[in-house]
Motif scaffolding. Structure first.
Motif, short mmCIF file in Angstrom:
data_model
loop_
_atom_site.label_atom_id
_atom_site.label_comp_id
_atom_site.label_asym_id
_atom_site.label_seq_id
_atom_site.Cartn_x
_atom_site.Cartn_y
_atom_site.Cartn_z
N THR A 196 -11.10 10.97 19.38
CA THR A 196 -11.94 10.32 18.38
C THR A 196 -13.29 11.03 18.36
OG1 THR A 196 -10.85 8.20 18.73
CG2 THR A 196 -13.02 8.14 17.68
N ARG A 245 -17.04 11.57 18.29
CA ARG A 245 -18.21 10.80 18.69
C ARG A 245 -19.48 11.40 18.07
NH1 ARG A 245 -15.99 12.38 23.82
NH2 ARG A 245 -17.89 13.59 24.07
N GLY A 271 -16.19 8.91 14.26
CA GLY A 271 -15.20 7.84 14.21
C GLY A 271 -13.81 8.30 13.77
#
Length: 135
Positions: free
Chosen positions: A37, A39, A89
């Motif tokens: 994911t 960041r 995200g």
């Protein structure tokens, strides 16, 4: 060493991939699927994911899959094409499936995806050494 165990061992010994938050989703002989994911600390000055993030994810999938055949394998040439900008995200996956294995060289194309959307295409050449992975 059992080839299916090699990606986990590699990840355990890889502080950079661990810092990226890479997780192994699937692995087997000649294949590995990984994910991460994006960041905030992975963004560039334009507020988009740094190109090195998707590159690193694909390179990790490539390296893990190439090593599942039981011998140390290292990349000798790689490149990537970025198709869309990525955001904080976003959840990315990269899957490497090595269908043809030669004695010394391996060639592979890895698709980096955000869901079902292709966001980058990574190409790599790996050199297979004679050194065996040990427990």
């Amino acid at each position: 060493m059992n080839g299916e165990q090699i990606p986990k061992k590699m990840l355990d010994q890889d502080p950079f991939s661990s810092w990226l938050g890479i997780e192994i989703l699937e692995s087997g002989i000649g294949r590995c699927k990984v994910a991460l994911t994006i960041r905030k600390d992975m963004l560039n000055s334009m507020g988009k994911a740094h190109g090195g993030i998707s590159y690193s994810l694909a390179d990790t999938a490539f390296g893990f899959a190439a090593n599942t055949h039981g011998k140390y394998a290292v990349s000798i040439e790689t490149s990537i094409n970025h198709m869309v900008a990525l955001n904080e995200g976003d959840y990315l996956t990269a899957e490497s499936v090595i269908e043809k294995v030669s004695n010394k060289l391996g060639f592979n194309i890895i698709e980096v995806k955000r869901g079902n959307e292709l966001v980058a295409l990574f190409k790599g050449v790996v050199y297979r050494t004679q050194k065996e992975w040990e427990e």
